[in-house]
Design a protein around this motif. Structure first.
Motif, short mmCIF file in Angstrom:
data_model
loop_
_atom_site.label_atom_id
_atom_site.label_comp_id
_atom_site.label_asym_id
_atom_site.label_seq_id
_atom_site.Cartn_x
_atom_site.Cartn_y
_atom_site.Cartn_z
N THR A 1 41.60 7.06 53.07
CA THR A 1 41.96 7.49 51.73
C THR A 1 40.73 7.43 50.84
OG1 THR A 1 42.53 5.32 50.82
CG2 THR A 1 44.27 6.48 52.04
N LYS A 2 40.73 8.24 49.81
CA LYS A 2 39.59 8.27 48.89
C LYS A 2 39.53 7.01 48.03
CE LYS A 2 37.50 11.08 45.27
NZ LYS A 2 37.57 12.33 44.53
N TYR B 1 53.07 12.08 53.49
CA TYR B 1 52.59 11.20 52.42
C TYR B 1 53.06 9.77 52.67
CZ TYR B 1 51.56 15.44 49.81
OH TYR B 1 51.04 16.65 49.43
N GLN C 1 50.12 9.18 48.29
CA GLN C 1 48.91 9.46 49.04
C GLN C 1 49.20 10.42 50.19
OE1 GLN C 1 45.44 8.28 48.97
NE2 GLN C 1 45.38 9.94 50.46
N GLN D 1 42.74 13.23 52.66
CA GLN D 1 42.45 11.89 52.13
C GLN D 1 42.13 11.87 50.64
OE1 GLN D 1 39.17 10.64 54.66
NE2 GLN D 1 37.68 11.05 53.05
N ALA E 1 45.67 12.02 46.21
CA ALA E 1 46.49 10.86 45.86
C ALA E 1 46.92 11.04 44.41
CB ALA E 1 45.71 9.56 46.03
#
Length: 155
Positions: free
Chosen positions: A5-6, A34, A52, A57, A60
């Protein structure tokens, strides 16, 4: 399952935490899978969580429980729209609103018009557009969120 994820880095996600949006969500129809992430300290319940994407990635979306910002929120949705989510009742229905936080935080708003509806039993979700004319696309909530923080003793 490891997910990048970012904002949260790499997380280990159980398969039972995956929510499928068969039609995707508005503006991101190609992304179907998600999860909901919480950015909170241990023991504290977060007012804001994150929807998310597991397919992208960098995607969100901040989301909030509508009843935190509008106690009388009562979206009316036709049964036909909810049918693909499975049997819905008060116990398994999760409703979330997308949150927009612009540079001027006092203009923070939620979209009352297009909530995310999730069946926690089937882990299927849908973003719907409500017919109710009283619900705004930009419902400003800065004062309400500030009051919630004060009540929790966080300010």
């Amino acid at each position: 399952m490891l997910v990048k994820t970012k904002y949260f880095g790499e997380i280990d996600l159980d398969a039972d935490k995956i929510i499928t949006f068969p039609q995707g969500i508005m503006g991101f129809e190609e992304y179907k899978r998600y999860t909901i992430l919480y950015d909170a300290e241990e023991g504290k319940k977060a007012n804001i969580s994150w929807l998310q994407s597991l397919d992208e990635q960098a995607l969100a979306l901040p989301v909030v429980n509508p009843f935190l910002v509008k106690e009388d929120y009562n979206p009316i949705v036709e049964d036909e729209i909810l049918k693909p989510l499975g049997e819905i009742d008060e116990q398994n229905l999760i409703i979330l609103l997308s949150l927009t936080v612009p540079t001027d935080i006092t203009k923070m708003s939620v979209n009352l018009k297009a909530p995310f509806l999730i069946n926690s039993d089937t882990r299927k979700g849908s973003q719907v557009i409500l017919e109710n004319q009283n619900y705004e696309v930009k419902y400003y909530i800065y004062d309400k969120m500030k009051k919630l923080k004060e009540e929790k003793g966080e300010e």
